[in-house]
Design an enzyme around this catalytic site. Structure first.
Site, mmCIF file in Angstrom:
data_model
loop_
_atom_site.group_PDB
_atom_site.id
_atom_site.type_symbol
_atom_site.label_atom_id
_atom_site.label_comp_id
_atom_site.label_asym_id
_atom_site.label_seq_id
_atom_site.Cartn_x
_atom_site.Cartn_y
_atom_site.Cartn_z
ATOM 1 N N HIS A 18 -1.508 10.906 -0.069
ATOM 2 C CA HIS A 18 -2.623 10.428 -0.882
ATOM 3 C C HIS A 18 -2.870 11.314 -2.096
ATOM 4 O O HIS A 18 -3.270 10.823 -3.156
ATOM 5 C CB HIS A 18 -3.868 10.298 -0.008
ATOM 6 C CG HIS A 18 -3.729 9.214 1.016
ATOM 7 N ND1 HIS A 18 -4.434 9.174 2.196
ATOM 8 C CD2 HIS A 18 -2.928 8.117 1.036
ATOM 9 C CE1 HIS A 18 -4.092 8.111 2.894
ATOM 10 N NE2 HIS A 18 -3.172 7.455 2.208
ATOM 11 N N SER A 103 -4.447 4.430 1.627
ATOM 12 C CA SER A 103 -4.045 4.402 0.220
ATOM 13 C C SER A 103 -4.553 3.169 -0.537
ATOM 14 O O SER A 103 -4.867 3.296 -1.731
ATOM 15 C CB SER A 103 -2.522 4.522 0.099
ATOM 16 O OG SER A 103 -1.862 3.705 1.023
ATOM 17 N N GLU A 121 1.237 -6.176 4.072
ATOM 18 C CA GLU A 121 1.153 -5.663 5.439
ATOM 19 C C GLU A 121 1.805 -6.666 6.381
ATOM 20 O O GLU A 121 1.519 -7.866 6.332
ATOM 21 C CB GLU A 121 -0.313 -5.436 5.832
ATOM 22 C CG GLU A 121 -0.563 -5.181 7.297
ATOM 23 C CD GLU A 121 0.249 -4.030 7.875
ATOM 24 O OE1 GLU A 121 0.803 -4.201 8.981
ATOM 25 O OE2 GLU A 121 0.348 -2.980 7.218
ATOM 26 N N ASP A 176 5.921 3.017 2.331
ATOM 27 C CA ASP A 176 5.496 3.890 3.433
ATOM 28 C C ASP A 176 5.870 3.245 4.769
ATOM 29 O O ASP A 176 4.999 2.809 5.529
ATOM 30 C CB ASP A 176 3.977 4.119 3.334
ATOM 31 C CG ASP A 176 3.452 5.042 4.418
ATOM 32 O OD1 ASP A 176 4.262 5.751 5.038
ATOM 33 O OD2 ASP A 176 2.227 5.026 4.664
#
Length: 293
Positions: A18, A103, A121, A176
């Protein structure tokens, strides 16, 4: 999928990731034209650190908790770290570790009206949570209009093909992955190659866990050899490197890092390494895999 970020929110890896994200956004915003922030594995966006999932692992205590304690004791704290802690405070008491923003929430609270955000997602239920949290972001941080914030469910790496190149012709892509599947690292290399083929000048930030160091270095070098673009690795460990499977730290591979990113991050990295490491031999480093020409 076994990985759920609720168990790991606010840990040492989140702190590094972050801080890097906020620094990259700040540098991207030095130009007045807008850009796309594309996040391929966005998660829920906000995490209750008092929930059973977070309390079971208590990883936030060793991450954001240790950082807060270090800043209280330090005479000098890098501006980026103070700014990061101010953003987290928007979502609840940082001293009591009540909530931690992921984030997506950190990003949309600092993006400008001309910028754009897409968060992808995989798990539909988590994607719905993300959409709700983005809609309920703090009222004091409505910089980016709602119409320029999108949360959707889908396969994250596929977004490097579906959403690139961006209309703005400028972009920051945060990748990520959970690193759970045997073929995942191969899939990441393929997706990066596709993304760079479509959008060669984009800034790509790939998070990775530090474990099995010899294997990790071979994989990072494989990525570096697959593109002529400048590539920088920034890493922070809480334990010394070892060849085994224990997680000792994390890093981000930055493709096309903005000018001065490495210089600006050096004191930040040294501060968090001192604050978070659980062994005096735990290393941190910023190193070029492909130096700029």
């Amino acid at each position: 999928m076994n990985y759920q970020h609720h168990f790991h929110a606010g840990n040492h890896a989140d702190v590094l990731k972050h801080l890097v994200l906020l620094q990259l956004i700040e540098l991207m915003q030095q130009k007045p034209t807008g850009f796309l922030l594309l996040e391929t594995h966005a998660g829920a966006g906000l995490y209750d650190l008092q929930a059973s999932e977070a309390r079971r692992s208590d990883e936030a205590t060793g991450g954001i908790g240790r950082l807060v304690q270090a800043t209280q004791a330090a005479n000098t704290v890098p501006d980026l770290i103070r700014f990061y802690l101010e953003q987290i405070e928007r979502f609840g008491s940082i001293l009591h570790l009540s909530h931690y923003p992921g984030s997506p929430l950190l990003a949309v609270c600092v993006l400008r009206p001309q910028d754009r955000y897409i968060g992808v997602e995989l798990v539909p239920k988590v994607a719905r949570e993300l959409s709700r949290h983005l809609a309920e972001r703090p009222i004091q941080a409505p910089c980016i209009p709602d119409r320029r914030v999108i949360a959707r469910d889908g396969e994250g790496l596929a977004a490097l093909k579906a959403d690139l190149p961006p209309l703005e012709r400028r972009g920051l892509i945060l990748i990520d992955p959970p690193y759970e599947q045997a073929q995942e690292r191969d899939d990441i290399v393929t997706a990066l190659q596709e993304g760079l083929r479509r959008f060669e000048t984009g800034v790509y930030a790939l998070w990775y866990p530090i474990k099995q160091r010899p294997y990790l270095d071979r994989w990072l070098n494989r990525i570096a050899k697959s593109t002529p673009r400048p590539i920088l690795a920034i890493e922070n460990s809480v334990f010394p490197d070892e060849p085994g499977n224990r997680l000792t730290g994390s890093g981000l591979l930055i493709i096309n890092p903005p000018w001065q990113f490495d210089t600006l991050m050096q004191p930040v990295l040294e501060f968090i390494n001192d604050a978070l490491k659980q062994d005096t031999a735990a290393p941190c480093a910023i190193r070029w895999l492909n130096p700029p020409k």
